[in-house]
Structure formats: C-alpha cells, structure tokens
Design an enzyme around this catalytic site. Structure first.
Site, PDB file in Angstrom:
ATOM      1  N   HIS A 329      -5.470 -12.069   0.432  1.00  0.00           N
ATOM      2  CA  HIS A 329      -3.717 -11.039   1.134  1.00  0.00           C
ATOM      3  C   HIS A 329      -4.419  -9.660   2.057  1.00  0.00           C
ATOM      4  O   HIS A 329      -4.017  -9.730   3.182  1.00  0.00           O
ATOM      5  CB  HIS A 329      -2.953 -10.619  -0.004  1.00  0.00           C
ATOM      6  CG  HIS A 329      -1.953 -10.512   0.789  1.00  0.00           C
ATOM      7  ND1 HIS A 329      -0.234 -11.215   0.588  1.00  0.00           N
ATOM      8  CD2 HIS A 329      -1.225  -9.214   1.503  1.00  0.00           C
ATOM      9  CE1 HIS A 329       0.545 -10.320   1.023  1.00  0.00           C
ATOM     10  NE2 HIS A 329      -0.062  -9.264   1.396  1.00  0.00           N
ATOM     11  N   GLU A 330      -4.896  -9.419   0.916  1.00  0.00           N
ATOM     12  CA  GLU A 330      -5.301  -7.714   2.048  1.00  0.00           C
ATOM     13  C   GLU A 330      -6.869  -8.320   2.490  1.00  0.00           C
ATOM     14  O   GLU A 330      -6.186  -7.322   3.911  1.00  0.00           O
ATOM     15  CB  GLU A 330      -6.112  -6.358  -0.130  1.00  0.00           C
ATOM     16  CG  GLU A 330      -4.769  -6.675  -0.427  1.00  0.00           C
ATOM     17  CD  GLU A 330      -3.507  -5.691  -0.296  1.00  0.00           C
ATOM     18  OE1 GLU A 330      -3.259  -5.497   0.920  1.00  0.00           O
ATOM     19  OE2 GLU A 330      -2.619  -6.285  -0.680  1.00  0.00           O
ATOM     20  N   HIS A 333      -5.053  -9.042   5.778  1.00  0.00           N
ATOM     21  CA  HIS A 333      -4.334  -7.235   6.273  1.00  0.00           C
ATOM     22  C   HIS A 333      -5.271  -6.660   7.303  1.00  0.00           C
ATOM     23  O   HIS A 333      -5.597  -6.643   7.896  1.00  0.00           O
ATOM     24  CB  HIS A 333      -3.342  -6.380   6.091  1.00  0.00           C
ATOM     25  CG  HIS A 333      -2.100  -6.871   4.848  1.00  0.00           C
ATOM     26  ND1 HIS A 333      -0.917  -6.840   5.757  1.00  0.00           N
ATOM     27  CD2 HIS A 333      -1.804  -6.754   3.858  1.00  0.00           C
ATOM     28  CE1 HIS A 333       0.240  -7.437   4.887  1.00  0.00           C
ATOM     29  NE2 HIS A 333      -0.555  -7.275   3.482  1.00  0.00           N
ATOM     30  N   ASP A 404       5.803  -6.911   2.655  1.00  0.00           N
ATOM     31  CA  ASP A 404       5.457  -7.117   4.607  1.00  0.00           C
ATOM     32  C   ASP A 404       6.685  -7.548   5.358  1.00  0.00           C
ATOM     33  O   ASP A 404       6.622  -6.879   6.415  1.00  0.00           O
ATOM     34  CB  ASP A 404       4.205  -8.287   4.432  1.00  0.00           C
ATOM     35  CG  ASP A 404       2.924  -7.557   3.770  1.00  0.00           C
ATOM     36  OD1 ASP A 404       2.617  -6.383   3.151  1.00  0.00           O
ATOM     37  OD2 ASP A 404       2.321  -8.105   3.035  1.00  0.00           O
TER      38      ASP A 404
END
Ligand code: ATP
Length: 491
Positions: A329-330, A333, A404
């Site tokens: 996930h990170e 981003h 988010d």
C-alpha cells in the site's frame, strides 16, 4: 451544581411545608441559602485570580521567530505607548486595543508578552473562558475587576503603562444574542466595551488591551468598531524562513550536532505552527536522550517530525500478511508521488504511529498558498495509489484505504467548491446532493483510472520496494529513487 442544590432545596421545602407547618422548613431554607452563598463565595474567592500575571521571564521580540509582518505592525502600534507626547502633539487619538488574529500556536501570546517587555508595561493576562458564568452579571463584574487589577498593578509597580492581554476573546466577545444564556454573555461583552470606551482619559496610566483570537468571524462587530480594537494584526503560520528561524530558536538551548539540515526540516514542515516546531525540537532532544546520545542528530529531528505529525510510535505488531499489504500500500502511494512529482517523497515507512499503520512523508518543493486543479488532482492520485497498488498486487483492497478515500473526497469537494470542476462556478451548499456526489465520483474515478494505468506497468517495482520497506521498516526518498531509476534502466 448550584442549580441542582437550588432545585432540590426548593422541592424539599414545598414538600415539608405541605405536610407540616413548623419552623423546620424555614431552618432548611436558611441552610440551603447559606450553602448557595458559600458556593458563590468560593467563586468570588477564585475570581480574584482572574488576570494572572504569567510566571516566567520577560521575553523580547528577538525570541519570536518569523512573524516579521506581525512584529512590524505591532511595533508600530506600540509607538502609541512609547511615544505618547508625539502622538498627542499630532492630535492622534490614543490606541486602545490591538487584535491579534491567527491559528493556534503561532505566537500571539508571545507577541503580547514581548510588547509588555518592549514598552516597560505592567502585564496582566486572562483567557476569555474565565469570564463566562451561568449567572448574569458575574462575567461583567470580572471585567470591571480585571481593569481595576491592571490599574493597581501598574500603580504598585510604578509604571505608566499596562498591557492587558485577553486570550480567546471570541469566547467573551462573540456576537451578541447568539448564546443560550445570552444575557450573561451580552452583559460581559457590554462591560468590556464600556471599560474600553473609558480608557484614555487618565494621563497617568495608559492601558492597552491586546486580544487574541483564531475565530475573528465570531466576534461581535462592535468590538472592531473604530476607537476600540483599531489595529488587527494577522499572525499567520510561519513560512519556510520563519520555520527555520523558529527551529533555531528552540534548538538554541540544546546540544546539537554541527551542520544539521534545518532548512530541509523547515521544508518538510509546511503547515507547522511555532508550537509544533517547539514540540519538534523538544521531541528530538527526548529521542536523542533515549538513545543515549549527547547531541541531537539529523535522524532525531526527522523522527520528531513524524512524531509531531502522526503521534507516538506504537507497539502494535500486524501479522506478516498484514505487514506485506501495508508495505504494498505505502509503496503504491510513494510510486505515484514520485511519478507525478519526482523528488517529492522523503520517507516510506511501515512503522505504526497514531492511527496509521504506515505512511509516506512527502516534501513539498515549496510552500503552497493556492493550488491549481492539476495539483489537487495529483493529490487525489497519490491518495488512491495505496488502494490501487493493493488491488494490482494482492488482487483485493482493504479497509486500510478508508482515511485515504475520505481525504480524496475532501480534495474533490475543494475542486468543486473552487469552481474547478466540470460544473463551473457553483455554490456547493445549493448543489443537489446527487449531483455533487456524481461529480466527486467522476473526479475520483478519472484519477483512479490513470493511477491504475500508471501502476499496472510497475507491479514488479511495487513488489521490490515493498520487500525493501518490509526488510528495513523505513526507507528514505533517496533509496526509493535509486530503486526507481535502476528499475527504469532495466526495463
Ligand atoms: P493560542 O491561539 O493557542 O493561544 P498562541 O498563538 O497564543 O496560541 P503561543 O502561546 O504564543 O501561541 O505559543 C505557544 C508556544 O509555541 C510558545 O510558548 C513557543 O514555545 C512556541 N511558539 C509559537 N510561535 C512561535 C514563534 N513565532 N517563535 C518562537 N516560538 C513560538
């Protein structure tokens, strides 16, 4: 509490009077009244503490970082105190009040204290919340006592000037007639206006009222009428240079390693107030001490930035599957951020802090005060990068994207409200809910599509970065960029 006693007393008496006609009810009545008076007495005793003189050393304007415009404006206003003869000679009416307006923690109290030091005035400070009582008249009485206190303090210190600082003035001086117990609020404000109107007649003592608020729109217009708070000084969040200055000020009394990149820290702390920066310097010192170091190093400062933004590092330990998902996930981003604005990522981490299980810290290349539609759309894209990455690599999304999405919706609303959407200039309040919802969906959907196109070509890179983050817990922007460029060379 007092109301409860009053109610209970009255009810008890009615019952007793009804059943027996002896002196007992009267005795009880007297006891209740004594009790009530006692409570008021306690209040009155506490009352004398309104208008505390703050403890601590006198401060000077040099100890306030940034805020050059606010300092200049305030100093100009202070000429009224320091050069009374000149002011009188020019026939200028005395200045009675200065209103400091700005977000919390930007140094309004510091400015008022520095003003007292600069002008050699007695200083009395009070918070608006200390005036408000349920009983009509108590607040007004407090206002009278406060001005008396200023006079007596200046007399006892043999000073010709006094500065009365009222913090959170919006609590005491909100628009009249708006509160449920409005009689009390209105009387308190009226008394403040009366006291201010009476200032300036006595040549032996000049009282300057400095008030602070972060809700100027809530103030009663009568307060800002000419002749009362004539000067309104804006005390904004510090800019890049201001942030660096404030950091230097708060690191001044701490042992620091030579050559700390304070400008870089200042760049990464856009939106921080002076209070945040003070906390950052303090946290960095705590982190250095915890590690048994004798000096604050660069890593302590950067970790302190995370702590101030996100909160304390948590001991939470997600299981390996969850950790992999967080890393993916990170990484999503981070990759979107770098693709849209190369050099924008400062750190990628899966250390849980506050409510976040991991996060990407970005470093804006400069302070932004207005945003273009492209910039806002890019923000949405970066926010969606995490969820899209989970979907592409793991085949499904998770609740980890909730915050988010909430933020992405807020940015999309900003686009609509600023007239930057396909709807043109509209009032977001008047817009039918369904139409607003559809426009937000379109804006977010378009970004989701372009992020999917972007990341679907980089699935192996997402995995590579996620492995790296998983192994090291956090990676710097430089490490991330090295992976990206070696991946691009290989492709
Ligand atoms: P509030 O609106 O919440 O009352 P404020 O604007 O009055 O906040 P201050 O009480 O003056 O803020 O600041 C809080 C602390 O933050 C100060 O004691 C100081 O440590 C730090 N600080 C804030 N602004 C500055 C600044 N411009 N320079 C140096 N330190 C600052």
């Amino acid at each position: 509490m007092r109301e409860l006693f009053a109610g209970l007393g009255a009810a008890g008496l009615i019952i007793l009077l009804y059943y027996q006609s002896s002196l007992i009810p009267l005795a009880i009545l007297a006891a209740f009244f004594l009790l009530l008076l006692r409570f008021n007495g306690v209040k009155t005793a506490r009352f004398s503490s309104v208008g505390q003189v703050p403890q601590g050393k006198e401060i000077s304007f040099n100890q306030i970082g940034g805020q050059e415009v606010a300092k200049k404006e305030l100093l100009e206003a202070l000429d009224f105190v320091t050069k009374p003869h000149k002011i009188r000679h020019m026939g200028i009416r005395p200045l009675k009040g200065v209103m400091l307006v700005g977000p919390p923690g930007t140094g309004k109290t510091l400015l008022a204290r520095a003003a007292a030091g600069y002008t050699g005035s007695s200083f009395v400070s009070v918070a608006g919340s200390e005036f408000i009582e349920v009983y009509a008249g108590v607040g007004a009485q407090r206002v009278r006592q406060l001005f008396d206190k200023c006079r007596s303090k200046a007399a006892s210190e043999q000073r010709k000037n006094a500065i009365l600082f009222i913090d959170e003035i919006d609590i005491l001086a909100g628009k009249r007639g708006q509160h449920s117990s409005h009689l009390e609020y209105d009387q308190t404000l009226n008394q403040l206006l009366v006291e201010m109107d009476g200032l300036g007649g006595n040549d032996d003592l000049h009282i300057l009222v400095i008030a602070a608020t972060n809700r100027p729109e809530a103030l009663d217009p009568a307060l800002l009428r000419p002749g009362r708070f004539d000067r309104v000084v804006q005390v904004d969040l510090p800019d890049l240079e201001g942030r660096e200055q404030i950091l230097k000020l708060h690191l001044h009394n701490k042992p620091v390693k030579e050559g700390l990149p304070l400008q870089k820290i200042a760049r990464e702390t856009f939106g921080f107030s002076g209070a945040h920066l003070e906390s950052l310097a303090n946290e960095a010192a705590i982190l250095a001490m915890r590690e048994g170091r004798s000096e604050i190093e660069e890593k302590h400062l950067f970790e302190a930035v995370d702590k101030v933004i996100m909160g304390e590092r948590l001991e939470r330990k997600p299981d390996p599957e969850e950790l992999w998902r967080i890393a993916v996930h990170e990484s999503g981003h981070a990759l979107v951020s770098e693709a849209l604005k190369p050099g924008s990522v400062s750190k990628v981490t899966i250390t849980p802090r506050g409510k976040a299980l991991g996060y990407v810290r970005q470093q804006p290349e400069r302070d932004y005060y207005i945003y273009t539609v492209d910039h806002l759309e890019e923000q949405i894209a970066v926010l969606l990068g995490g969820a899209v990455s989970e979907k592409l690599v793991l085949g499904s999304r998770s609740t980890g994207s909730l915050s988010d999405f909430n933020q992405a919706v807020e940015v999309a609303k900003k686009i609509v409200a600023s007239g930057l959407s396909s709807l043109g200039v509209v009032s977001i309040k008047e817009l039918p809910k369904g139409l607003l919802h559809r426009t937000i969906q379109q804006l977010i959907g378009a970004q989701e599509q372009s992020v999917t196109n972007l990341l679907s070509k980089k699935i192996e890179l997402i995995k590579e970065i996620a492995h790296c983050v998983l192994e090291k817990e956090k990676i710097s922007g430089e490490t991330l960029r090295r992976h990206i460029s070696s991946y691009s060379r290989a492709c």
